[in-house]
Write a protein that holds these residues in place. Structure first.
Motif, mmCIF file in Angstrom:
data_model
loop_
_atom_site.group_PDB
_atom_site.id
_atom_site.type_symbol
_atom_site.label_atom_id
_atom_site.label_comp_id
_atom_site.label_asym_id
_atom_site.label_seq_id
_atom_site.Cartn_x
_atom_site.Cartn_y
_atom_site.Cartn_z
ATOM 1 N N GLU A 181 121.790 53.110 13.853
ATOM 2 C CA GLU A 181 120.568 52.532 14.413
ATOM 3 C C GLU A 181 119.802 53.511 15.304
ATOM 4 N N LEU A 182 120.393 54.690 15.586
ATOM 5 C CA LEU A 182 119.706 55.678 16.409
ATOM 6 C C LEU A 182 118.479 56.258 15.712
ATOM 7 N N GLN A 183 118.401 56.080 14.388
ATOM 8 C CA GLN A 183 117.259 56.621 13.649
ATOM 9 C C GLN A 183 115.932 55.987 14.101
ATOM 10 N N ASP A 184 116.014 54.857 14.755
ATOM 11 C CA ASP A 184 114.805 54.169 15.226
ATOM 12 C C ASP A 184 114.511 54.450 16.699
ATOM 13 N N HIS A 185 115.176 55.467 17.259
ATOM 14 C CA HIS A 185 115.082 55.693 18.707
ATOM 15 C C HIS A 185 114.638 57.113 19.053
ATOM 16 N N PHE A 186 114.320 57.278 20.345
ATOM 17 C CA PHE A 186 113.943 58.572 20.905
ATOM 18 C C PHE A 186 115.014 59.019 21.898
ATOM 19 N N MET A 187 115.207 60.305 21.974
ATOM 20 C CA MET A 187 116.009 60.860 23.063
ATOM 21 C C MET A 187 115.073 61.609 24.000
ATOM 22 N N ILE A 188 115.532 61.869 25.189
ATOM 23 C CA ILE A 188 114.820 62.777 26.079
ATOM 24 C C ILE A 188 115.405 64.163 25.836
ATOM 25 N N GLY A 189 114.568 65.091 25.465
ATOM 26 C CA GLY A 189 115.072 66.418 25.126
ATOM 27 C C GLY A 189 115.468 67.205 26.363
ATOM 28 N N PRO A 200 121.156 68.110 21.202
ATOM 29 C CA PRO A 200 121.254 66.813 20.533
ATOM 30 C C PRO A 200 122.157 65.856 21.305
ATOM 31 N N LEU A 201 122.086 64.570 20.975
ATOM 32 C CA LEU A 201 123.081 63.624 21.462
ATOM 33 C C LEU A 201 124.368 63.875 20.688
ATOM 34 N N GLU A 202 125.500 63.691 21.368
ATOM 35 C CA GLU A 202 126.801 63.961 20.738
ATOM 36 C C GLU A 202 127.703 62.745 20.872
ATOM 37 N N PHE A 203 128.440 62.441 19.789
ATOM 38 C CA PHE A 203 129.395 61.337 19.798
ATOM 39 C C PHE A 203 130.657 61.779 19.058
ATOM 40 N N ILE A 204 131.793 61.245 19.511
ATOM 41 C CA ILE A 204 133.062 61.540 18.843
ATOM 42 C C ILE A 204 133.370 60.403 17.871
ATOM 43 N N VAL A 205 133.461 60.756 16.599
ATOM 44 C CA VAL A 205 133.756 59.789 15.544
ATOM 45 C C VAL A 205 134.947 60.305 14.750
ATOM 46 N N GLN A 206 136.048 59.528 14.782
ATOM 47 C CA GLN A 206 137.275 59.925 14.091
ATOM 48 C C GLN A 206 137.685 61.348 14.474
ATOM 49 N N GLN A 207 137.681 61.600 15.771
ATOM 50 C CA GLN A 207 138.097 62.876 16.369
ATOM 51 C C GLN A 207 137.202 64.051 15.981
ATOM 52 N N GLN A 208 136.054 63.766 15.447
ATOM 53 C CA GLN A 208 135.078 64.804 15.121
ATOM 54 C C GLN A 208 133.798 64.552 15.910
ATOM 55 N N THR A 209 133.120 65.625 16.301
ATOM 56 C CA THR A 209 131.866 65.488 17.041
ATOM 57 C C THR A 209 130.689 65.431 16.072
ATOM 58 N N GLU A 210 129.911 64.369 16.203
ATOM 59 C CA GLU A 210 128.708 64.220 15.380
ATOM 60 C C GLU A 210 127.479 64.442 16.260
ATOM 61 N N LEU A 211 126.503 65.173 15.733
ATOM 62 C CA LEU A 211 125.292 65.511 16.476
ATOM 63 C C LEU A 211 124.110 64.704 15.963
ATOM 64 N N TYR A 212 123.294 64.243 16.889
ATOM 65 C CA TYR A 212 122.120 63.448 16.536
ATOM 66 C C TYR A 212 120.894 64.055 17.214
ATOM 67 N N ASP A 213 120.098 64.768 16.424
ATOM 68 C CA ASP A 213 118.845 65.353 16.896
ATOM 69 C C ASP A 213 117.734 64.321 16.724
ATOM 70 N N LEU A 214 117.510 63.513 17.738
ATOM 71 C CA LEU A 214 116.490 62.478 17.649
ATOM 72 C C LEU A 214 115.120 63.051 18.031
ATOM 73 N N PRO A 215 114.059 62.404 17.594
ATOM 74 C CA PRO A 215 112.729 62.808 18.071
ATOM 75 C C PRO A 215 112.616 62.531 19.571
ATOM 76 N N TYR A 216 111.696 63.229 20.218
ATOM 77 C CA TYR A 216 111.534 63.036 21.659
ATOM 78 C C TYR A 216 110.056 63.064 22.023
ATOM 79 N N MET A 217 109.737 62.324 23.056
ATOM 80 C CA MET A 217 108.376 62.306 23.591
ATOM 81 C C MET A 217 108.218 63.328 24.713
#
Length: 298
Positions: A181-189, A200-217
């Motif tokens: 659902e992050l695809q519908d959101h903005f991050m602060i760069g 990017p925003l970072e999350f640990i999923v199944q012991q792996q780090t996933e990166l989310y480069d969201l658009p920013y205003m």
């Protein structure tokens, strides 16, 4: 044999009145002492000793040189003793993240300064790269992963991070329940000089780090501005949990995606040399390392 050792050997020969006895005391071959005195005489272009098979005695010039050697070596030994046993003093320059310092270091500094009252601390707040040697900085405390560094690095601990947004932002864009659902959101760069673009925003999923480069205003490069922008509803941020305790309590920021862990941030102490540290550097390094052993960050 270097000049100071040769001078010390000369003193022993004079006081023992014998090359053999002096060699035994210094645990050196007699020939080594003979060569050292010869080299001194060549360098000074004068005879220092009269030598016979039965005795060694000083020349007039040797008498003068003997007294000066004793004075010089005594002065060096006294200076070394004074330096090694002196109470650390002077200005200690520390580069540190300001919010981190205000939470974890400054409240404890009275303990350090009461033990070392002749040290004056100069704390500089910055996240920038610094040339430690050129800028005369004694120690740097950094939060986050480091680029390759020629500095000595001591790991102090790890800081937990959380994901936040303001209630007004969530009311406008919705509260994400999953990472998709992050695809519908903005991050602060948060702009990284090393990366040359926002982190990017970072999350640990199944012991792996996933990166989310969201658009920013908006993008920023300072911790205060980063959280301020979030409170003004510009997007999602990831920050150390300790730094946002008041905002969470007051409700100006809300934690989101709590089921998704965020990688922790390492905290490191950096300084230029493992051996050539000043007394004030040495006591601060020992103190700060022990501080985080006694009060772990996580």
């Amino acid at each position: 044999m270097d000049k100071l050792n040769a001078m010390s050997a000369f003193i022993q020969v004079v006081e023992q009145k014998s090359f053999t006895k002096a060699a035994q005391i210094l645990n050196l071959p007699r020939s080594t002492l003979t060569d050292a005195i010869k080299q001194l005489e060549i360098q000074l272009n004068t005879r220092l000793l009269f030598r016979t098979t039965r005795q060694v005695r000083l020349t007039d010039e040797g008498e003068i040189y003997y007294e000066r050697c004793k004075y010089i070596l005594a002065y060096i030994n006294e200076s070394d003793h004074d330096f090694l046993h002196a109470k650390p003093q002077g200005t200690l320059k520390i580069e540190v993240h300001g919010i981190f310092a205000s939470y974890f270091i400054i409240p404890k500094l009275h303990e350090f300064l009461s033990e070392f009252p002749q040290i004056q601390l100069q704390l500089t707040e910055s996240d920038r790269y610094v040339d430690v040697i050129k800028e005369g900085i004694d120690c740097v405390i950094r939060i986050g992963h480091l680029n390759n560094s020629d500095l000595i690095v001591r790991h102090l601990g790890d800081i937990e991070q959380i994901t936040l947004a303001s209630p007004e932002y969530l009311e406008k864009y919705g509260t994400p329940q999953s990472l998709t659902e992050l695809q519908d959101h903005f991050m602060i760069g948060f702009y990284s000089t090393a990366r040359q673009k926002p982190l990017p925003l970072e999350f640990i999923v199944q012991q792996q780090t996933e990166l989310y480069d969201l658009p920013y205003m908006i993008q920023v490069n300072g911790a205060h501005t980063y959280s301020s922008a979030a409170k003004q509803h510009f997007g999602i941020i990831q920050v150390p949990q300790y730094a946002q305790a008041p905002e969470l309590k007051q409700g100006t920021l809300c934690q989101i995606l709590e089921n998704y862990a965020v990688p922790s941030l390492p905290v490191s102490l950096l300084y230029p040399s493992k051996t050539l540290v000043s007394p004030r550097q040495k006591v601060f390094i020992e103190w700060i390392v022990q501080l985080f052993k006694d009060h772990p960050l996580n």
